[in-house]
Design an enzyme around this catalytic site. Structure first.
Site, mmCIF file in Angstrom:
data_model
loop_
_atom_site.group_PDB
_atom_site.id
_atom_site.type_symbol
_atom_site.label_atom_id
_atom_site.label_comp_id
_atom_site.label_asym_id
_atom_site.label_seq_id
_atom_site.Cartn_x
_atom_site.Cartn_y
_atom_site.Cartn_z
ATOM 1 N N SER A 124 -3.107 24.276 28.931
ATOM 2 C CA SER A 124 -3.529 25.664 27.632
ATOM 3 C C SER A 124 -2.492 26.543 27.554
ATOM 4 O O SER A 124 -1.616 26.729 28.996
ATOM 5 C CB SER A 124 -5.156 25.702 28.879
ATOM 6 O OG SER A 124 -4.936 27.167 27.323
ATOM 7 N N GLU A 126 -3.746 29.700 27.723
ATOM 8 C CA GLU A 126 -3.614 30.750 27.984
ATOM 9 C C GLU A 126 -2.978 30.820 29.156
ATOM 10 O O GLU A 126 -3.225 31.901 29.419
ATOM 11 C CB GLU A 126 -5.477 30.332 27.988
ATOM 12 C CG GLU A 126 -6.137 30.319 27.033
ATOM 13 C CD GLU A 126 -6.743 32.014 26.373
ATOM 14 O OE1 GLU A 126 -6.204 32.740 27.484
ATOM 15 O OE2 GLU A 126 -6.744 32.116 25.667
ATOM 16 N N TYR A 150 -9.954 30.741 34.233
ATOM 17 C CA TYR A 150 -9.377 29.835 33.482
ATOM 18 C C TYR A 150 -8.693 29.555 33.057
ATOM 19 O O TYR A 150 -7.534 28.407 33.963
ATOM 20 C CB TYR A 150 -9.861 29.423 31.748
ATOM 21 C CG TYR A 150 -9.783 28.868 31.586
ATOM 22 C CD1 TYR A 150 -10.420 27.079 31.278
ATOM 23 C CD2 TYR A 150 -9.291 28.525 29.816
ATOM 24 C CE1 TYR A 150 -10.088 26.045 30.554
ATOM 25 C CE2 TYR A 150 -8.629 28.046 29.329
ATOM 26 C CZ TYR A 150 -8.936 25.926 29.482
ATOM 27 O OH TYR A 150 -8.867 25.804 28.621
#
Length: 321
Positions: A124, A126, A150
């Site tokens: 990801s 992120e 996450y």
């Protein structure tokens, strides 16, 4: 060719299943058992007769071992995870378990029962957090600086994949995908929340759209383009992960203005802000550089941001009739 998709019932899993069927694959997928079976395969109903589904959970190593040993897939696309940032704050143990333990279970199962299988892992953007290179882009060489549970879990899973390749020789690579959307995106994610909310207002079914931070900027592409990149990564002779992004960044506020403008609505009249929808540890700006996958694999985005928004608006108009 036989492919196994964890998280096949999600946005990416459903588009990927369609792509692989078009390419002549035998497609299998894992779905979790829900109390309401109708909600489990809603994105797959149009291809349900052409795929094989197994009930399993990536946190349960026994079910993963059973299915991998039985199916003996040529390729595994590991997409399953608790993928919502805000829910990660509310369910930290579950989030870390699905991402880290789930990835470990898949890798260990491949090592034990199907070592020649190629594995794609969904990483990801992120993971970069608020870190970027001097030109404002994030790329394969940009350091990770996760700001959420996450993202921390995704970074750990990413490194697990590297370890299983270097230590055990597995073909496993991670795609660092930036935000990708479609009408199939979950309604708790801001793109579909904005589009559906605006369409509901236009149809007279809703009075207000309540949002959090309008200043956060994201690099939004279409999920169909991004699942094609997943497949391309597993067609290499040697595993290598890539950043997949459009290179274009827009704020949530810009997204709202585009959607409301297409529907002829006044943003100021209908949009309200509520801090409860803001993230702690916000990632303020993501912009990916996909030069490497373009140069080495020939990947290019085919669906523009404008077309994607139009598609999402039309979908929710039809649903609202």
């Amino acid at each position: 060719m036989k492919a196994l998709i964890t998280g096949i019932s999600g946005q990416d899993g459903s588009y990927l299943a369609e792509l692989l069927l078009e390419k002549g694959y035998d497609v299998c997928g894992l779905v979790r058992r829900h109390s309401d079976a109708r909600s489990q395969t809603v994105r797959l109903e149009h291809i349900r007769s052409r795929i094989t589904l197994y009930y399993a959970d990536v946190t349960d190593c026994g079910s993963i071992n059973r299915i991998v040993s039985e199916v003996q897939p040529d390729e595994i696309y590991h997409l399953a995870a608790q993928s919502h940032i805000k829910h990660g704050e509310e369910m930290p143990g579950y989030t870390v378990s699905t991402i880290v333990q789930g990835t470990l279970n898949v890798l260990e199962s491949v090592k034990l029962f199907c070592p020649s299988c190629k594995v794609y892992n969904a990483a990801s953007s992120e993971m970069f957090g608020n870190n970027s290179d001097d030109d404002g882009y994030q790329r394969e060489t940009t350091s990770f600086s996760p700001t959420s549970l996450y993202a921390c879990a995704k970074a750990c899973a990413h490194y697990l994949c590297s370890a299983y390749h270097s230590s055990f020789g597995l073909f496993v690579c991670s795609g660092i995908l930036f935000n990708h959307e479609s009408p199939r995106r979950g309604l708790t994610f801001v793109t579909n929340k904005v589009v559906k909310g605006a369409v509901d207002i236009a149809l007279g079914n809703k009075q207000k759209l309540v949002l959090g931070n309008l200043d956060a900027c994201r690099d939004w592409g279409h999920a169909k383009d991004y699942v094609r990149a997943m497949w391309m990564m597993l067609q290499q002779s040697e595993p290598r992960g890539y950043v997949v992004a459009t290179g274009e960044t827009r704020s949530v506020g810009e997204l709202v203005n585009v959607v409301f403008g297409k529907l002829g609505l006044d943003v100021g009249e209908y949009v309200q802000l509520d801090p409860k929808f803001c993230r702690s540890g916000e990632v303020w700006r993501l912009r990916g550089d996909s030069s490497l996958i373009k140069a080495e694999l020939g990947w290019e985005k085919e669906i523009s941001f404008d077309h994607m928004v139009d598609e999402m608006i039309e979908y929710w108009k039809q649903e609202g009739k």
